[in-house]
Design a protein around this motif. Sequence first.
Motif, PDB file in Angstrom:
ATOM      1  N   TYR A   1       0.838  -1.176   0.000  1.00 22.05           N
ATOM      2  CA  TYR A   1       0.000   0.000   0.000  1.00 22.05           C
ATOM      3  C   TYR A   1       0.887   1.244   0.000  1.00 22.05           C
ATOM      4  O   TYR A   1       1.983   1.245   0.559  1.00 22.05           O
ATOM      5  CB  TYR A   1      -0.869   0.072   1.265  1.00 22.05           C
ATOM      6  CG  TYR A   1      -1.992  -0.916   1.346  1.00 22.05           C
ATOM      7  CD1 TYR A   1      -1.790  -2.190   1.886  1.00 22.05           C
ATOM      8  CD2 TYR A   1      -3.273  -0.581   0.925  1.00 22.05           C
ATOM      9  CE1 TYR A   1      -2.838  -3.102   1.994  1.00 22.05           C
ATOM     10  CE2 TYR A   1      -4.326  -1.483   1.031  1.00 22.05           C
ATOM     11  CZ  TYR A   1      -4.097  -2.734   1.564  1.00 22.05           C
ATOM     12  OH  TYR A   1      -5.140  -3.620   1.668  1.00 22.05           O
TER      13      TYR A   1
ATOM     14  N   PRO B   1      -5.883   8.668   2.262  1.00 20.57           N
ATOM     15  CA  PRO B   1      -6.243   7.275   2.538  1.00 20.57           C
ATOM     16  C   PRO B   1      -5.222   6.289   1.960  1.00 20.57           C
ATOM     17  O   PRO B   1      -4.380   6.649   1.135  1.00 20.57           O
ATOM     18  CB  PRO B   1      -7.591   7.093   1.838  1.00 20.57           C
ATOM     19  CG  PRO B   1      -7.922   8.356   1.173  1.00 20.57           C
ATOM     20  CD  PRO B   1      -6.835   9.319   1.350  1.00 20.57           C
ATOM     21  N   LEU B   2      -5.352   5.060   2.402  1.00 23.30           N
ATOM     22  CA  LEU B   2      -4.546   3.975   1.866  1.00 23.30           C
ATOM     23  C   LEU B   2      -4.846   3.770   0.375  1.00 23.30           C
ATOM     24  O   LEU B   2      -5.992   3.792  -0.030  1.00 23.30           O
ATOM     25  CB  LEU B   2      -4.871   2.672   2.585  1.00 23.30           C
ATOM     26  CG  LEU B   2      -4.439   2.523   4.035  1.00 23.30           C
ATOM     27  CD1 LEU B   2      -5.051   1.259   4.615  1.00 23.30           C
ATOM     28  CD2 LEU B   2      -2.936   2.480   4.148  1.00 23.30           C
TER      29      LEU B   2
ATOM     30  N   GLU C   1      -3.254  -8.680  -8.360  1.00 27.37           N
ATOM     31  CA  GLU C   1      -3.812  -7.355  -8.551  1.00 27.37           C
ATOM     32  C   GLU C   1      -2.684  -6.345  -8.718  1.00 27.37           C
ATOM     33  O   GLU C   1      -1.688  -6.392  -8.001  1.00 27.37           O
ATOM     34  CB  GLU C   1      -4.701  -6.955  -7.382  1.00 27.37           C
ATOM     35  CG  GLU C   1      -5.463  -5.649  -7.604  1.00 27.37           C
ATOM     36  CD  GLU C   1      -6.700  -5.552  -6.746  1.00 27.37           C
ATOM     37  OE1 GLU C   1      -7.127  -6.565  -6.182  1.00 27.37           O
ATOM     38  OE2 GLU C   1      -7.244  -4.439  -6.653  1.00 27.37           O
TER      39      GLU C   1
ATOM     40  N   LEU D   1       3.428   0.787   2.973  1.00 24.78           N
ATOM     41  CA  LEU D   1       3.023  -0.217   3.955  1.00 24.78           C
ATOM     42  C   LEU D   1       2.900  -1.579   3.298  1.00 24.78           C
ATOM     43  O   LEU D   1       2.323  -1.723   2.217  1.00 24.78           O
ATOM     44  CB  LEU D   1       1.677   0.167   4.566  1.00 24.78           C
ATOM     45  CG  LEU D   1       1.680   1.410   5.448  1.00 24.78           C
ATOM     46  CD1 LEU D   1       0.274   1.961   5.603  1.00 24.78           C
ATOM     47  CD2 LEU D   1       2.268   1.097   6.809  1.00 24.78           C
TER      48      LEU D   1
ATOM     49  N   SER E   1      -6.505 -14.099   0.556  1.00 30.05           N
ATOM     50  CA  SER E   1      -7.157 -12.882   0.061  1.00 30.05           C
ATOM     51  C   SER E   1      -8.539 -12.758   0.687  1.00 30.05           C
ATOM     52  O   SER E   1      -9.280 -13.730   0.778  1.00 30.05           O
ATOM     53  CB  SER E   1      -7.289 -12.941  -1.466  1.00 30.05           C
ATOM     54  OG  SER E   1      -6.024 -12.948  -2.060  1.00 30.05           O
ATOM     55  N   GLY E   2      -8.883 -11.552   1.121  1.00 29.54           N
ATOM     56  CA  GLY E   2     -10.199 -11.312   1.697  1.00 29.54           C
ATOM     57  C   GLY E   2     -10.261 -11.502   3.198  1.00 29.54           C
ATOM     58  O   GLY E   2     -11.289 -11.219   3.816  1.00 29.54           O
ATOM     59  N   TYR E   3      -9.172 -11.969   3.793  1.00 30.56           N
ATOM     60  CA  TYR E   3      -9.109 -12.129   5.246  1.00 30.56           C
ATOM     61  C   TYR E   3      -8.495 -10.879   5.884  1.00 30.56           C
ATOM     62  O   TYR E   3      -7.922 -10.034   5.209  1.00 30.56           O
ATOM     63  CB  TYR E   3      -8.268 -13.345   5.616  1.00 30.56           C
ATOM     64  CG  TYR E   3      -8.982 -14.674   5.420  1.00 30.56           C
ATOM     65  CD1 TYR E   3      -9.401 -15.086   4.162  1.00 30.56           C
ATOM     66  CD2 TYR E   3      -9.211 -15.519   6.502  1.00 30.56           C
ATOM     67  CE1 TYR E   3     -10.043 -16.299   3.983  1.00 30.56           C
ATOM     68  CE2 TYR E   3      -9.845 -16.736   6.325  1.00 30.56           C
ATOM     69  CZ  TYR E   3     -10.265 -17.121   5.062  1.00 30.56           C
ATOM     70  OH  TYR E   3     -10.898 -18.320   4.892  1.00 30.56           O
ATOM     71  N   GLU E   4      -8.615 -10.786   7.204  1.00 32.72           N
ATOM     72  CA  GLU E   4      -8.077  -9.630   7.903  1.00 32.72           C
ATOM     73  C   GLU E   4      -6.589  -9.507   7.644  1.00 32.72           C
ATOM     74  O   GLU E   4      -5.865 -10.497   7.615  1.00 32.72           O
ATOM     75  CB  GLU E   4      -8.341  -9.734   9.405  1.00 32.72           C
ATOM     76  CG  GLU E   4      -7.832 -11.000  10.029  1.00 32.72           C
ATOM     77  CD  GLU E   4      -8.589 -11.360  11.294  1.00 32.72           C
ATOM     78  OE1 GLU E   4      -9.814 -11.176  11.338  1.00 32.72           O
ATOM     79  OE2 GLU E   4      -7.922 -11.823  12.224  1.00 32.72           O
ATOM     80  N   GLN E   5      -6.158  -8.256   7.458  1.00 33.50           N
ATOM     81  CA  GLN E   5      -4.766  -7.988   7.105  1.00 33.50           C
ATOM     82  C   GLN E   5      -4.014  -7.447   8.312  1.00 33.50           C
ATOM     83  O   GLN E   5      -4.568  -6.708   9.129  1.00 33.50           O
ATOM     84  CB  GLN E   5      -4.707  -6.967   5.961  1.00 33.50           C
ATOM     85  CG  GLN E   5      -5.315  -7.489   4.673  1.00 33.50           C
ATOM     86  CD  GLN E   5      -5.292  -6.465   3.568  1.00 33.50           C
ATOM     87  OE1 GLN E   5      -4.610  -5.436   3.646  1.00 33.50           O
ATOM     88  NE2 GLN E   5      -6.029  -6.745   2.494  1.00 33.50           N
ATOM     89  N   TYR E   6      -2.742  -7.812   8.365  1.00 29.60           N
ATOM     90  CA  TYR E   6      -1.850  -7.327   9.414  1.00 29.60           C
ATOM     91  C   TYR E   6      -0.739  -6.528   8.743  1.00 29.60           C
ATOM     92  O   TYR E   6      -0.111  -7.005   7.792  1.00 29.60           O
ATOM     93  CB  TYR E   6      -1.284  -8.497  10.222  1.00 29.60           C
ATOM     94  CG  TYR E   6      -2.354  -9.218  10.989  1.00 29.60           C
ATOM     95  CD1 TYR E   6      -3.094 -10.239  10.399  1.00 29.60           C
ATOM     96  CD2 TYR E   6      -2.662  -8.857  12.297  1.00 29.60           C
ATOM     97  CE1 TYR E   6      -4.110 -10.891  11.095  1.00 29.60           C
ATOM     98  CE2 TYR E   6      -3.661  -9.502  13.005  1.00 29.60           C
ATOM     99  CZ  TYR E   6      -4.391 -10.511  12.392  1.00 29.60           C
ATOM    100  OH  TYR E   6      -5.386 -11.142  13.089  1.00 29.60           O
ATOM    101  N   PHE E   7      -0.516  -5.337   9.261  1.00 29.24           N
ATOM    102  CA  PHE E   7       0.405  -4.410   8.615  1.00 29.24           C
ATOM    103  C   PHE E   7       1.775  -4.413   9.283  1.00 29.24           C
ATOM    104  O   PHE E   7       1.903  -4.595  10.499  1.00 29.24           O
ATOM    105  CB  PHE E   7      -0.161  -2.988   8.675  1.00 29.24           C
ATOM    106  CG  PHE E   7      -1.290  -2.754   7.723  1.00 29.24           C
ATOM    107  CD1 PHE E   7      -2.584  -3.126   8.046  1.00 29.24           C
ATOM    108  CD2 PHE E   7      -1.059  -2.173   6.486  1.00 29.24           C
ATOM    109  CE1 PHE E   7      -3.627  -2.923   7.164  1.00 29.24           C
ATOM    110  CE2 PHE E   7      -2.098  -1.950   5.591  1.00 29.24           C
ATOM    111  CZ  PHE E   7      -3.389  -2.332   5.937  1.00 29.24           C
ATOM    112  N   GLY E   8       2.793  -4.172   8.466  1.00 32.83           N
ATOM    113  CA  GLY E   8       4.115  -3.875   8.982  1.00 32.83           C
ATOM    114  C   GLY E   8       4.183  -2.421   9.403  1.00 32.83           C
ATOM    115  O   GLY E   8       3.226  -1.663   9.223  1.00 32.83           O
ATOM    116  N   PRO E   9       5.328  -2.006   9.952  1.00 32.45           N
ATOM    117  CA  PRO E   9       5.460  -0.635  10.457  1.00 32.45           C
ATOM    118  C   PRO E   9       5.605   0.417   9.357  1.00 32.45           C
ATOM    119  O   PRO E   9       5.441   1.603   9.630  1.00 32.45           O
ATOM    120  CB  PRO E   9       6.728  -0.690  11.308  1.00 32.45           C
ATOM    121  CG  PRO E   9       7.517  -1.800  10.709  1.00 32.45           C
ATOM    122  CD  PRO E   9       6.519  -2.812  10.232  1.00 32.45           C
TER     123      PRO E   9
END
Lengths: 109, 112
Positions: B35, B42-43, B56, B90, B97-105
């Motif tokens: 991202y 926004p993202l 994608e 980010l 795909s489509g599941y909750e995402q966890y972000f790096g710093p």
Amino acid sequence: QKEVEQNSGPLSVPEGAIASLNCTYSDRGSQSFFWYRQYSGKSPELIMSIYSNGDKEDGRFTAQLNKASQYVSLLIRDSQPSDSATYLCAVNRDDKIIFGKGTRLHILP
Amino acid sequence: ETGVTQTPRHLVMGMTNKKSLKCEQHLGHNAMYWYKQSAKKPLELMFVYSLEERVENNSVPSRFSPECPNSSHLFLHLHTLQPEDSALYLCASSQASGYEQYFGPGTRLTVT
């Protein structure tokens, strides 16, 4: 109509009060809903996930989902200055997660 | 290391430089994302990889080139960037795909 809509704010709430953040989505087929918190200059942090109608509580946070109205909300009880951040609503559509633009929340000391 | 890590955390580069951003996830996830987030915006989803295959590409300029050598690592190769590319980049991962995402710093990129 935008896929995930949030009021950009800022939403100002006195310390100790309940902050109410709202989100609407356009795809009736969405099944998963998420709330993220993002402090300025930091990355988003997942705080709540909700998948079925009704309320889900986790500490001071409550997520509410109403699929018929295509509406998901986040309540923050006993708001603290540390809750000041941007809150992102995210909704799954097909195999994608669509993020809203976020609501800026400001807790007034 | 736990969660999602990104290196470097800060990067300053000239418009003629070539650099790479690295992301590594330690969660056993199968999907990874890049991202872009410009100041107070926004993202913006750039790229999605699922099981190491790009699924994608959101009309991202060719000066950004992703690489996913395995399900744990994701790179973003940068070349001949523009000042408007300065942003927080980010990386995120999810079980699928489509599941909750966890972000790096994130990597704070400044193009001079």
